[in-house]
Design a protein around this motif. Sequence first.
Motif, PDB file in Angstrom:
ATOM      1  N   LEU A   1       0.826  -1.203   0.000  1.00  0.00           N
ATOM      2  CA  LEU A   1       0.000   0.000   0.000  1.00  0.00           C
ATOM      3  C   LEU A   1       0.863   1.256   0.000  1.00  0.00           C
ATOM      4  O   LEU A   1       0.513   2.250  -0.637  1.00  0.00           O
ATOM      5  N   THR A   2       2.001   1.213   0.690  1.00  0.00           N
ATOM      6  CA  THR A   2       2.893   2.378   0.710  1.00  0.00           C
ATOM      7  C   THR A   2       3.448   2.656  -0.677  1.00  0.00           C
ATOM      8  O   THR A   2       3.522   3.806  -1.105  1.00  0.00           O
ATOM      9  N   SER A   3       3.815   1.602  -1.405  1.00  0.00           N
ATOM     10  CA  SER A   3       4.310   1.784  -2.777  1.00  0.00           C
ATOM     11  C   SER A   3       3.223   2.387  -3.657  1.00  0.00           C
ATOM     12  O   SER A   3       3.468   3.345  -4.397  1.00  0.00           O
ATOM     13  N   ALA A   4       2.020   1.824  -3.580  1.00  0.00           N
ATOM     14  CA  ALA A   4       0.910   2.329  -4.394  1.00  0.00           C
ATOM     15  C   ALA A   4       0.578   3.766  -4.019  1.00  0.00           C
ATOM     16  O   ALA A   4       0.335   4.607  -4.898  1.00  0.00           O
ATOM     17  N   ALA A   5       0.595   4.077  -2.720  1.00  0.00           N
ATOM     18  CA  ALA A   5       0.314   5.446  -2.272  1.00  0.00           C
ATOM     19  C   ALA A   5       1.392   6.409  -2.748  1.00  0.00           C
ATOM     20  O   ALA A   5       1.096   7.547  -3.142  1.00  0.00           O
ATOM     21  N   THR A   6       2.641   5.956  -2.742  1.00  0.00           N
ATOM     22  CA  THR A   6       3.741   6.805  -3.209  1.00  0.00           C
ATOM     23  C   THR A   6       3.591   7.106  -4.690  1.00  0.00           C
ATOM     24  O   THR A   6       3.770   8.249  -5.124  1.00  0.00           O
ATOM     25  N   LEU A   7       3.239   6.098  -5.474  1.00  0.00           N
ATOM     26  CA  LEU A   7       3.009   6.324  -6.906  1.00  0.00           C
ATOM     27  C   LEU A   7       1.863   7.316  -7.106  1.00  0.00           C
ATOM     28  O   LEU A   7       1.956   8.215  -7.949  1.00  0.00           O
ATOM     29  N   ALA A   8       0.793   7.160  -6.338  1.00  0.00           N
ATOM     30  CA  ALA A   8      -0.353   8.071  -6.460  1.00  0.00           C
ATOM     31  C   ALA A   8       0.039   9.498  -6.065  1.00  0.00           C
ATOM     32  O   ALA A   8      -0.397  10.460  -6.705  1.00  0.00           O
ATOM     33  N   THR A   9       0.878   9.635  -5.033  1.00  0.00           N
ATOM     34  CA  THR A   9       1.354  10.960  -4.633  1.00  0.00           C
ATOM     35  C   THR A   9       2.148  11.600  -5.762  1.00  0.00           C
ATOM     36  O   THR A   9       1.951  12.775  -6.092  1.00  0.00           O
ATOM     37  N   LEU A  10       3.052  10.828  -6.370  1.00  0.00           N
ATOM     38  CA  LEU A  10       3.852  11.362  -7.480  1.00  0.00           C
ATOM     39  C   LEU A  10       2.967  11.737  -8.661  1.00  0.00           C
ATOM     40  O   LEU A  10       3.204  12.745  -9.330  1.00  0.00           O
ATOM     41  N   GLU A  11       1.927  10.947  -8.904  1.00  0.00           N
ATOM     42  CA  GLU A  11       1.017  11.242 -10.017  1.00  0.00           C
ATOM     43  C   GLU A  11       0.252  12.535  -9.745  1.00  0.00           C
ATOM     44  O   GLU A  11       0.035  13.352 -10.621  1.00  0.00           O
ATOM     45  N   ARG A  12      -0.134  12.737  -8.482  1.00  0.00           N
ATOM     46  CA  ARG A  12      -0.917  13.905  -8.101  1.00  0.00           C
ATOM     47  C   ARG A  12      -0.076  15.167  -7.977  1.00  0.00           C
ATOM     48  O   ARG A  12      -0.504  16.248  -8.372  1.00  0.00           O
ATOM     49  N   THR A  13       1.154  15.047  -7.446  1.00  0.00           N
ATOM     50  CA  THR A  13       1.935  16.244  -7.120  1.00  0.00           C
ATOM     51  C   THR A  13       3.138  16.476  -8.016  1.00  0.00           C
ATOM     52  O   THR A  13       3.743  17.540  -7.956  1.00  0.00           O
ATOM     53  N   GLY A  14       3.525  15.471  -8.798  1.00  0.00           N
ATOM     54  CA  GLY A  14       4.719  15.599  -9.622  1.00  0.00           C
ATOM     55  C   GLY A  14       5.953  15.152  -8.855  1.00  0.00           C
ATOM     56  O   GLY A  14       5.863  14.647  -7.737  1.00  0.00           O
ATOM     57  N   PRO A  15       7.131  15.336  -9.466  1.00  0.00           N
ATOM     58  CA  PRO A  15       8.388  14.867  -8.870  1.00  0.00           C
ATOM     59  C   PRO A  15       8.602  15.406  -7.454  1.00  0.00           C
ATOM     60  O   PRO A  15       8.257  16.550  -7.159  1.00  0.00           O
ATOM     61  N   ARG A  16       9.155  14.556  -6.589  1.00  0.00           N
ATOM     62  CA  ARG A  16       9.397  14.925  -5.190  1.00  0.00           C
ATOM     63  C   ARG A  16      10.739  14.379  -4.726  1.00  0.00           C
ATOM     64  O   ARG A  16      11.228  13.383  -5.234  1.00  0.00           O
TER      65      ARG A  16
END
Length: 152
Positions: free
Chosen positions: A35-50
């Motif tokens: 879930l952390t991996s999936a959430a991280t991908l979703a965060t990157l998709e929503r906010t861009g590079p971090r």
Amino acid sequence: MSRHDPDPGASAAIGAALYALAIRAVRRLPRDMSLTSAATLATLERTGPRRITDLAAVEGVTQPAMTTLVRVMEESGLVERRGDASDKRVTLVCLTEAGASYVRTRRQQGVHAFERLIGELTGDEVEALVAALPALQHLAELESRDRERPKQ
């Protein structure tokens, strides 16, 4: 500050129903990654590079854990690291096209699962959900904003 102070019982009942629904939705998702991996991908998709440190804070994990997670996702082709054009000392984690495709597919699977269930509701229940859409969307925005705040 809220514009309306709802009945504490109603807030608790709504919170419990939304939480139970979220848990059931998560359990329906494919178990092909954490879930952390999936959430991280979703965060990157929503906010861009971090930065990794930013991702760790947003996802509520340690920086070393996020570094390991990013390395695994990088090896899988879902993310890549790039230098920051504005600061050469900084490395950013970016979603690849494969990562973006994964997020879209996973989201669509969730949407379809709920569409099937909504098809079993009565017309009045569907109308109630349609009427609640603005509040649900605002609640999602508030949750996203709250999630982006640094943890203390």
